[in-house]
Design an enzyme around this catalytic site. Structure first.
Site: not given
Length: 190
Positions: A105-106, A69-71
């Protein structure tokens, strides 16, 4: 179900998966957090998460599910990353104070040759905050590893956030209910 690997060193993401009672291990690989020029804002965190997931998947091989994840924080159309230093953190928070922004968030889940990817968006409204309050928050909590220079579960979230629309846990860094639903989808599909 295959063994689950969280491709993140974030203590918040780890905690959220633990709260969801997901059995997993953590593997982290340094990957650049950049994106191609002109990429749509909503695609940026998914792109970064995909790179994290692929880097870890290359190290562990088949038969496991990798979650990455990345935000990012978006004010207007500007992606606001992690602060460089104290002054940058205070400046970022000064810009967010009294405003609405989005936390995106991805998330990417990889299983052998399969992928599930999505982005979750939460709108956040801050109360107006004084420079003294923002400096005190930065000095006490040192939010240098956080997109937008804040964590919703800390003082600033308790006192400074007027409201949110969307998933609270997304703002913490992982829309964990959507992740659990994605894992269940694979479990039921076999």
């Amino acid at each position: 179900m295959e063994r689950i690997v969280l491709a993140s060193g974030s203590p918040r993401r780890k905690q959220l998966l633990e709260w969801a009672e997901v059995d997993f291990e953590v593997r982290v690989k340094d990957t650049p957090e950049n994106w191609p020029a002109g990429m749509a804002t909503i695609d940026v965190p998914v792109h970064i998460a995909r790179n994290k997931a692929l880097a870890v998947k290359a190290d562990i091989g088949p038969g496991r599910v990798v979650i990455a994840a990345d935000t990012v924080v978006v004010l207007g159309s500007e992606i606001i990353g992690k602060p460089r230093d104290r002054a940058d953190a205070v400046n970022i928070l000064s810009r967010l104070a009294g405003q609405r922004h989005e936390v995106i968030t991805g998330v990417v889940l990889l299983r052998d040759d399969q992928e599930q990817a999505f982005a979750d968006i939460t709108a956040v409204w801050f109360h107006p905050l004084t420079t003294a309050e923002l400096e005190s928050y930065v000095d006490r909590y040192k939010p240098y590893d956080k997109a937008g220079a804040y964590a919703i579960q800390e003082w600033i979230g308790v006192v400074g956030i007027k409201g949110i629309e969307g998933d609270f846990y997304n703002v913490m860094g992982l829309p964990v209910s959507r992740v659990v639903q994605a894992l269940r989808k694979w479990r039921t599909e076999g």
